[in-house]
Write an enzyme that holds these catalytic residues in place. Structure first.
Site, PDB file in Angstrom:
ATOM      1  N   SER A 135     -16.659 -20.207 -30.234  1.00 42.87           N
ATOM      2  CA  SER A 135     -15.443 -20.613 -29.805  1.00 42.87           C
ATOM      3  C   SER A 135     -15.357 -21.716 -29.184  1.00 42.87           C
ATOM      4  O   SER A 135     -14.305 -22.457 -29.085  1.00 42.87           O
ATOM      5  CB  SER A 135     -14.950 -19.514 -28.684  1.00 42.87           C
ATOM      6  OG  SER A 135     -15.072 -18.035 -29.230  1.00 42.87           O
ATOM      7  N   VAL A 137     -23.292 -15.788 -37.372  1.00 43.24           N
ATOM      8  CA  VAL A 137     -22.375 -15.854 -38.688  1.00 43.24           C
ATOM      9  C   VAL A 137     -22.393 -17.588 -38.515  1.00 43.24           C
ATOM     10  O   VAL A 137     -21.876 -18.091 -37.702  1.00 43.24           O
ATOM     11  CB  VAL A 137     -21.145 -15.222 -38.367  1.00 43.24           C
ATOM     12  CG1 VAL A 137     -20.204 -15.713 -39.720  1.00 43.24           C
ATOM     13  CG2 VAL A 137     -21.291 -13.863 -38.330  1.00 43.24           C
ATOM     14  N   LYS A 164     -26.699 -15.201 -31.982  1.00 46.69           N
ATOM     15  CA  LYS A 164     -26.312 -16.539 -31.681  1.00 46.69           C
ATOM     16  C   LYS A 164     -26.618 -16.876 -30.091  1.00 46.69           C
ATOM     17  O   LYS A 164     -27.395 -17.698 -29.858  1.00 46.69           O
ATOM     18  CB  LYS A 164     -25.133 -17.111 -31.842  1.00 46.69           C
ATOM     19  CG  LYS A 164     -24.893 -18.670 -31.401  1.00 46.69           C
ATOM     20  CD  LYS A 164     -23.509 -19.083 -31.841  1.00 46.69           C
ATOM     21  CE  LYS A 164     -23.352 -20.234 -30.846  1.00 46.69           C
ATOM     22  NZ  LYS A 164     -22.886 -19.916 -29.542  1.00 46.69           N
ATOM     23  N   GLN A 206     -19.812 -16.286 -15.052  1.00 43.93           N
ATOM     24  CA  GLN A 206     -20.719 -16.622 -15.773  1.00 43.93           C
ATOM     25  C   GLN A 206     -20.431 -18.456 -16.216  1.00 43.93           C
ATOM     26  O   GLN A 206     -21.542 -18.961 -16.943  1.00 43.93           O
ATOM     27  CB  GLN A 206     -20.960 -15.986 -17.005  1.00 43.93           C
ATOM     28  CG  GLN A 206     -19.914 -16.159 -17.868  1.00 43.93           C
ATOM     29  CD  GLN A 206     -20.036 -15.186 -19.276  1.00 43.93           C
ATOM     30  OE1 GLN A 206     -20.075 -13.916 -18.963  1.00 43.93           O
ATOM     31  NE2 GLN A 206     -20.277 -15.706 -20.453  1.00 43.93           N
ATOM     32  N   HIS A 246     -17.237 -12.904 -34.209  1.00 41.96           N
ATOM     33  CA  HIS A 246     -16.818 -11.574 -33.385  1.00 41.96           C
ATOM     34  C   HIS A 246     -16.162 -10.561 -34.384  1.00 41.96           C
ATOM     35  O   HIS A 246     -16.576  -9.409 -34.376  1.00 41.96           O
ATOM     36  CB  HIS A 246     -15.461 -12.006 -32.520  1.00 41.96           C
ATOM     37  CG  HIS A 246     -15.995 -12.893 -31.524  1.00 41.96           C
ATOM     38  ND1 HIS A 246     -15.345 -14.297 -31.485  1.00 41.96           N
ATOM     39  CD2 HIS A 246     -16.671 -12.975 -30.243  1.00 41.96           C
ATOM     40  CE1 HIS A 246     -15.753 -14.928 -30.517  1.00 41.96           C
ATOM     41  NE2 HIS A 246     -16.519 -14.056 -29.916  1.00 41.96           N
ATOM     42  N   HIS A 261     -13.519 -15.436 -33.579  1.00 45.43           N
ATOM     43  CA  HIS A 261     -13.669 -15.745 -34.985  1.00 45.43           C
ATOM     44  C   HIS A 261     -14.370 -15.017 -35.591  1.00 45.43           C
ATOM     45  O   HIS A 261     -14.487 -13.990 -35.304  1.00 45.43           O
ATOM     46  CB  HIS A 261     -14.575 -17.195 -34.816  1.00 45.43           C
ATOM     47  CG  HIS A 261     -15.890 -17.030 -33.969  1.00 45.43           C
ATOM     48  ND1 HIS A 261     -16.648 -16.511 -34.140  1.00 45.43           N
ATOM     49  CD2 HIS A 261     -16.043 -17.745 -32.596  1.00 45.43           C
ATOM     50  CE1 HIS A 261     -17.732 -16.525 -33.207  1.00 45.43           C
ATOM     51  NE2 HIS A 261     -17.320 -17.165 -32.378  1.00 45.43           N
ATOM     52  N   GLU A 262     -14.801 -15.500 -36.966  1.00 46.99           N
ATOM     53  CA  GLU A 262     -15.406 -14.632 -37.815  1.00 46.99           C
ATOM     54  C   GLU A 262     -16.890 -13.873 -37.190  1.00 46.99           C
ATOM     55  O   GLU A 262     -17.103 -12.791 -37.830  1.00 46.99           O
ATOM     56  CB  GLU A 262     -15.640 -15.345 -39.171  1.00 46.99           C
ATOM     57  CG  GLU A 262     -16.235 -14.581 -40.489  1.00 46.99           C
ATOM     58  CD  GLU A 262     -15.217 -13.497 -40.951  1.00 46.99           C
ATOM     59  OE1 GLU A 262     -13.893 -13.899 -40.520  1.00 46.99           O
ATOM     60  OE2 GLU A 262     -15.819 -12.632 -41.352  1.00 46.99           O
TER      61      GLU A 262
HETATM   62  O1  PAF Z   1     -21.015 -13.485 -25.311  1.00 49.84           O
HETATM   63  C1  PAF Z   1     -20.049 -13.320 -24.531  1.00 49.84           C
HETATM   64  O2  PAF Z   1     -18.957 -13.771 -25.162  1.00 49.84           O
HETATM   65  C2  PAF Z   1     -20.071 -13.119 -23.167  1.00 49.84           C
HETATM   66  O3  PAF Z   1     -21.147 -13.941 -22.559  1.00 49.84           O
HETATM   67  C3  PAF Z   1     -19.970 -11.786 -22.947  1.00 49.84           C
HETATM   68  C4  PAF Z   1     -21.316 -10.890 -23.246  1.00 49.84           C
HETATM   69  C5  PAF Z   1     -18.660 -11.210 -23.287  1.00 49.84           C
HETATM   70  C6  PAF Z   1     -19.937 -11.505 -21.327  1.00 49.84           C
HETATM   71  O4  PAF Z   1     -19.014 -12.193 -20.710  1.00 49.84           O
END
Ligand code: PAF
Length: 284
Positions: free
Chosen positions: A190, A180, A149, A61, A37, A34-35
């Protein structure tokens, strides 16, 4: 834009980008761009000659009852967006490339990763620290950019880079980029796409309530009573639970009660309609 899906191809493509002494900025993501990123990609282009973005939905994670399977995957659409922003290379490994058979290593950052999201999502930051360390070693960027964020994530990654003496990127070249927001103030994520229309409307009370609470704390009201009222307000607005709402020191993320120190942050994680939203804002 080139796409690499194996380490061999990645290293060849990175070497080509570097051949004339150019610098590389890495934007690690899990896709569903999204914006927020795209802002990281634009900022990376300002500080480096070339941008490498990674897309990898990192299974380690996610907790056992979290949204790994449901997490949105849209590689082709994401690749188009990155290309339109002038990204030079997309690193999109699959899980077998990232975690080949026999993978046994875990990076665990104590202290800063243990409370807030670390308490609500056990193991989450080990997964983040480990995959980000791998991404750093795979791409060897001069700079890496992350959204503020995920404020605690940024602190964990900086601690990991500092403690492991990483040189590419050096801890000082890990750049945090301000959050943002949508027009109504909701931090872009997301996961916002999981929200029903009704929950999406209610979700916008979060940043408004945070600003209100911050104003009260800055005017000298006690953080404890302000945050208790803040939590009540969110529950009345339609949030189902609050994982935490805390005033913390911006560097250590340790809880604080007054604004005497160098810099403070209000950090919040709250659930609405099964979706967990996080946000943070500077205080003082
Ligand atoms: O912030 C994220 O999108 C994820 O935690 C990252 C830093 C890409 C690690 O998987």
């Amino acid at each position: 834009m080139q796409t690499a899906q194996t380490l061999d191809v990645l290293r060849k493509q990175v070497a080509k980008l570097r051949a004339d002494g150019s610098t590389i900025g890495l934007v690690p993501t899990m896709g569903a761009l999204h914006e927020g990123h795209l802002t990281l990609v634009r900022r990376a282009r300002e500080v480096c000659d070339h941008v490498v973005a990674s897309i990898f939905v990192n299974p380690t994670q996610f907790g056992p009852n979290e949204d790994l399977d449901a997490y949105p995957r849209q590689l082709l659409e994401d690749a188009e967006m990155l290309e339109a922003e002038g990204c030079a290379l997309l690193w999109a490994p699959d899980a077998a490339v990232m975690y080949p058979q026999g993978f046994v290593t875990n990076i665990s950052v104590s202290g800063v990763s243990e409370w807030l999201c670390g308490a609500s999502r056990p193991g989450h930051f080990d997964g983040v620290a480990t995959v980000v360390c791998k991404l750093f070693n795979q791409v060897l960027p001069d700079s890496a950019l992350f959204g503020e964020k995920d404020f605690q994530q940024l602190a964990v990654i900086r601690a990991m880079a500092r403690d492991l003496d990483l040189v590419q990127p050096h801890v000082h070249s890990i750049i945090g980029v301000p959050t943002v927001r949508e027009a109504d103030g909701l931090a872009m994520s997301s996961r916002n796409r999981y929200l029903s229309e009704r929950d999406r409307a209610a979700a916008a009370t979060l940043p408004r309530a945070m600003k209100h609470a911050i104003g009260q704390i800055e005017n000298g009201q006690s953080a404890g009573s302000v945050l208790a009222a803040f939590e009540d307000g969110l529950l009345k607005a339609g949030f189902s639970s609050i994982d935490y709402a805390s005033l913390v020191d911006s560097a250590s993320l340790a809880p604080i009660t007054t604004l005497d120190g160098p810099s403070a942050r209000l950090v919040v994680a709250a659930r609405i309609g099964g979706t967990r939203l996080i946000d943070n804002m500077a205080v003082g």
